[in-house]
Scaffold this motif. Structure first.
Motif, PDB file in Angstrom:
ATOM      1  N   SER A 268      43.958  50.988  60.023  1.00  0.00           N
ATOM      2  CA  SER A 268      42.462  50.831  60.422  1.00  0.00           C
ATOM      3  C   SER A 268      41.760  51.266  59.259  1.00  0.00           C
ATOM      4  O   SER A 268      41.220  52.355  59.145  1.00  0.00           O
ATOM      5  CB  SER A 268      42.088  51.217  61.515  1.00  0.00           C
ATOM      6  N   PRO A 269      41.683  50.475  57.839  1.00  0.00           N
ATOM      7  CA  PRO A 269      40.913  50.769  56.912  1.00  0.00           C
ATOM      8  C   PRO A 269      39.230  50.848  57.321  1.00  0.00           C
ATOM      9  O   PRO A 269      38.702  51.614  56.276  1.00  0.00           O
ATOM     10  CB  PRO A 269      41.120  49.557  55.851  1.00  0.00           C
ATOM     11  N   GLY A 270      38.981  50.323  58.098  1.00  0.00           N
ATOM     12  CA  GLY A 270      37.474  50.236  58.538  1.00  0.00           C
ATOM     13  C   GLY A 270      36.743  49.000  57.767  1.00  0.00           C
ATOM     14  O   GLY A 270      36.957  48.493  56.763  1.00  0.00           O
ATOM     15  N   PHE A 271      35.765  48.649  58.619  1.00  0.00           N
ATOM     16  CA  PHE A 271      35.073  47.512  58.254  1.00  0.00           C
ATOM     17  C   PHE A 271      34.407  47.388  56.878  1.00  0.00           C
ATOM     18  O   PHE A 271      34.719  46.705  56.094  1.00  0.00           O
ATOM     19  CB  PHE A 271      34.085  46.951  59.227  1.00  0.00           C
ATOM     20  N   LEU A 272      33.806  48.500  56.547  1.00  0.00           N
ATOM     21  CA  LEU A 272      32.912  48.796  55.294  1.00  0.00           C
ATOM     22  C   LEU A 272      34.122  48.714  54.061  1.00  0.00           C
ATOM     23  O   LEU A 272      33.667  48.000  53.117  1.00  0.00           O
ATOM     24  CB  LEU A 272      32.084  49.907  55.424  1.00  0.00           C
ATOM     25  N   SER A 273      35.087  49.419  54.298  1.00  0.00           N
ATOM     26  CA  SER A 273      36.039  49.617  53.245  1.00  0.00           C
ATOM     27  C   SER A 273      36.589  48.240  53.033  1.00  0.00           C
ATOM     28  O   SER A 273      36.814  47.652  51.785  1.00  0.00           O
ATOM     29  CB  SER A 273      37.220  50.552  53.680  1.00  0.00           C
ATOM     30  N   LEU A 274      36.929  47.388  54.043  1.00  0.00           N
ATOM     31  CA  LEU A 274      37.580  46.148  53.752  1.00  0.00           C
ATOM     32  C   LEU A 274      36.516  44.927  53.192  1.00  0.00           C
ATOM     33  O   LEU A 274      36.854  44.086  52.465  1.00  0.00           O
ATOM     34  CB  LEU A 274      37.832  45.368  55.257  1.00  0.00           C
ATOM     35  N   MET A 275      35.372  45.168  53.859  1.00  0.00           N
ATOM     36  CA  MET A 275      34.354  44.215  53.244  1.00  0.00           C
ATOM     37  C   MET A 275      34.047  44.648  51.530  1.00  0.00           C
ATOM     38  O   MET A 275      33.921  43.615  50.750  1.00  0.00           O
ATOM     39  CB  MET A 275      32.945  44.517  53.651  1.00  0.00           C
ATOM     40  N   SER A 276      33.894  45.830  51.409  1.00  0.00           N
ATOM     41  CA  SER A 276      33.644  46.285  49.914  1.00  0.00           C
ATOM     42  C   SER A 276      35.196  45.937  49.148  1.00  0.00           C
ATOM     43  O   SER A 276      34.741  45.254  47.989  1.00  0.00           O
ATOM     44  CB  SER A 276      33.842  47.922  49.775  1.00  0.00           C
ATOM     45  N   ALA A 277      36.356  45.944  49.417  1.00  0.00           N
ATOM     46  CA  ALA A 277      37.604  45.757  48.922  1.00  0.00           C
ATOM     47  C   ALA A 277      37.512  44.116  48.688  1.00  0.00           C
ATOM     48  O   ALA A 277      37.733  43.564  47.553  1.00  0.00           O
ATOM     49  CB  ALA A 277      38.886  45.996  49.656  1.00  0.00           C
ATOM     50  N   ASN A 278      37.465  43.336  49.746  1.00  0.00           N
ATOM     51  CA  ASN A 278      37.220  41.799  49.717  1.00  0.00           C
ATOM     52  C   ASN A 278      36.361  41.590  48.608  1.00  0.00           C
ATOM     53  O   ASN A 278      36.477  40.749  47.675  1.00  0.00           O
ATOM     54  CB  ASN A 278      36.870  41.326  51.010  1.00  0.00           C
ATOM     55  N   ALA A 279      34.956  42.034  48.485  1.00  0.00           N
ATOM     56  CA  ALA A 279      33.992  41.618  47.609  1.00  0.00           C
ATOM     57  C   ALA A 279      34.419  42.209  46.094  1.00  0.00           C
ATOM     58  O   ALA A 279      34.284  41.187  45.024  1.00  0.00           O
ATOM     59  CB  ALA A 279      32.624  42.582  47.921  1.00  0.00           C
ATOM     60  N   LEU A 280      35.039  43.317  45.935  1.00  0.00           N
ATOM     61  CA  LEU A 280      35.488  43.616  44.663  1.00  0.00           C
ATOM     62  C   LEU A 280      36.761  42.751  44.166  1.00  0.00           C
ATOM     63  O   LEU A 280      36.502  42.278  42.804  1.00  0.00           O
ATOM     64  CB  LEU A 280      36.164  45.081  44.467  1.00  0.00           C
ATOM     65  N   ALA A 281      37.531  42.486  45.111  1.00  0.00           N
ATOM     66  CA  ALA A 281      38.669  41.501  44.712  1.00  0.00           C
ATOM     67  C   ALA A 281      37.969  40.231  44.162  1.00  0.00           C
ATOM     68  O   ALA A 281      38.612  39.527  43.476  1.00  0.00           O
ATOM     69  CB  ALA A 281      39.696  41.542  45.924  1.00  0.00           C
ATOM     70  N   TRP A 282      37.196  39.637  45.002  1.00  0.00           N
ATOM     71  CA  TRP A 282      36.555  38.421  44.674  1.00  0.00           C
ATOM     72  C   TRP A 282      35.701  38.440  43.184  1.00  0.00           C
ATOM     73  O   TRP A 282      36.050  37.576  42.677  1.00  0.00           O
ATOM     74  CB  TRP A 282      35.549  37.803  45.509  1.00  0.00           C
ATOM     75  N   LEU A 283      35.177  39.543  42.942  1.00  0.00           N
ATOM     76  CA  LEU A 283      34.414  39.692  41.717  1.00  0.00           C
ATOM     77  C   LEU A 283      35.637  39.596  40.634  1.00  0.00           C
ATOM     78  O   LEU A 283      35.341  39.170  39.448  1.00  0.00           O
ATOM     79  CB  LEU A 283      33.611  40.848  41.732  1.00  0.00           C
ATOM     80  N   VAL A 284      36.451  40.475  40.760  1.00  0.00           N
ATOM     81  CA  VAL A 284      37.604  40.588  39.810  1.00  0.00           C
ATOM     82  C   VAL A 284      38.365  39.145  39.385  1.00  0.00           C
ATOM     83  O   VAL A 284      38.595  38.761  38.444  1.00  0.00           O
ATOM     84  CB  VAL A 284      38.411  41.571  40.086  1.00  0.00           C
ATOM     85  N   GLY A 285      38.505  38.552  40.478  1.00  0.00           N
ATOM     86  CA  GLY A 285      38.986  36.983  40.119  1.00  0.00           C
ATOM     87  C   GLY A 285      38.241  35.984  39.853  1.00  0.00           C
ATOM     88  O   GLY A 285      38.381  35.155  38.955  1.00  0.00           O
ATOM     89  N   PHE A 286      36.739  36.177  40.044  1.00  0.00           N
ATOM     90  CA  PHE A 286      35.799  35.272  39.565  1.00  0.00           C
ATOM     91  C   PHE A 286      35.656  35.751  37.883  1.00  0.00           C
ATOM     92  O   PHE A 286      35.373  34.637  37.109  1.00  0.00           O
ATOM     93  CB  PHE A 286      34.345  35.676  40.082  1.00  0.00           C
ATOM     94  N   PHE A 287      35.753  36.736  37.537  1.00  0.00           N
ATOM     95  CA  PHE A 287      35.608  37.075  35.885  1.00  0.00           C
ATOM     96  C   PHE A 287      36.921  36.927  35.449  1.00  0.00           C
ATOM     97  O   PHE A 287      37.095  37.136  34.153  1.00  0.00           O
ATOM     98  CB  PHE A 287      35.094  38.460  36.030  1.00  0.00           C
ATOM     99  N   ALA A 288      37.926  36.679  35.873  1.00  0.00           N
ATOM    100  CA  ALA A 288      39.202  36.501  35.423  1.00  0.00           C
ATOM    101  C   ALA A 288      39.472  35.144  35.022  1.00  0.00           C
ATOM    102  O   ALA A 288      39.978  34.096  35.575  1.00  0.00           O
ATOM    103  CB  ALA A 288      40.481  36.734  36.457  1.00  0.00           C
ATOM    104  N   VAL A 289      38.717  34.658  33.698  1.00  0.00           N
ATOM    105  CA  VAL A 289      38.385  33.363  33.607  1.00  0.00           C
ATOM    106  C   VAL A 289      39.859  32.545  33.059  1.00  0.00           C
ATOM    107  O   VAL A 289      39.981  31.311  33.097  1.00  0.00           O
ATOM    108  CB  VAL A 289      37.360  33.162  32.342  1.00  0.00           C
ATOM    109  N   PHE A 290      40.770  33.394  32.754  1.00  0.00           N
ATOM    110  CA  PHE A 290      41.977  32.843  32.423  1.00  0.00           C
ATOM    111  C   PHE A 290      42.735  32.191  33.672  1.00  0.00           C
ATOM    112  O   PHE A 290      43.722  31.502  33.530  1.00  0.00           O
ATOM    113  CB  PHE A 290      42.734  33.635  31.771  1.00  0.00           C
TER     114      PHE A 290
END
Length: 135
Positions: A45-67
């Motif tokens: 149980s990572p916790g909701f806020l941890s999962l929401m933050s991890a998801n947001a960070l992963a999305w941003l990293v993927g967004f800025f990976a222009v390659f």
């Protein structure tokens, strides 16, 4: 050419509303990811806020990976790397991949709903009798 942008009026009330709706979307995505985690890793149980933050960070990293188109593999790798804090790597990778599949399926469903609704509206407009007088 770019100077013309200064002449375009900006509606900050609408922009603020869009920002608020996007924040709610991020919260909803966190809740959906929580459901995926519960379905594949009920013992952690990572916790909701941890999962929401991890998801947001992963999305941003993927967004800025222009390659990488759509951040494919980058977003999943980042999310799995963050989830490893709570679970074994194979489980984290599975969750990241299933989460991407869930998102893609949801987007395809939304697209199909819009296309079908648009077709139905167009058929109704084509078959409805014309009103008014001809000039």
């Amino acid at each position: 050419q770019l100077g013309q942008l200064r002449e375009i009026p900006v509606r900050f009330d609408h922009t603020s509303l869009a920002l608020g709706q996007y924040v709610l979307l991020c919260v909803a995505n966190g809740a959906a990811l929580q459901l995926v985690v519960w379905s594949l890793a009920a013992d952690v149980s990572p916790g909701f806020l941890s999962l929401m933050s991890a998801n947001a960070l992963a999305w941003l990293v993927g967004f800025f990976a222009v390659f990488a188109p759509g951040g494919v593999v980058i977003r999943e790798s980042c999310l799995a790397g963050l989830l490893v804090a709570w679970m074994p790597l194979p489980q984290a990778v599975l969750i990241a991949v299933v989460w991407r599949v869930v998102q893609v399926v949801a987007e395809v469903v939304c697209l199909l709903v819009v296309l079908v609704a648009d077709d139905l509206l167009n058929m109704r407009n084509v078959h409805s009798p014309q009103t008014g007088c001809a000039s």
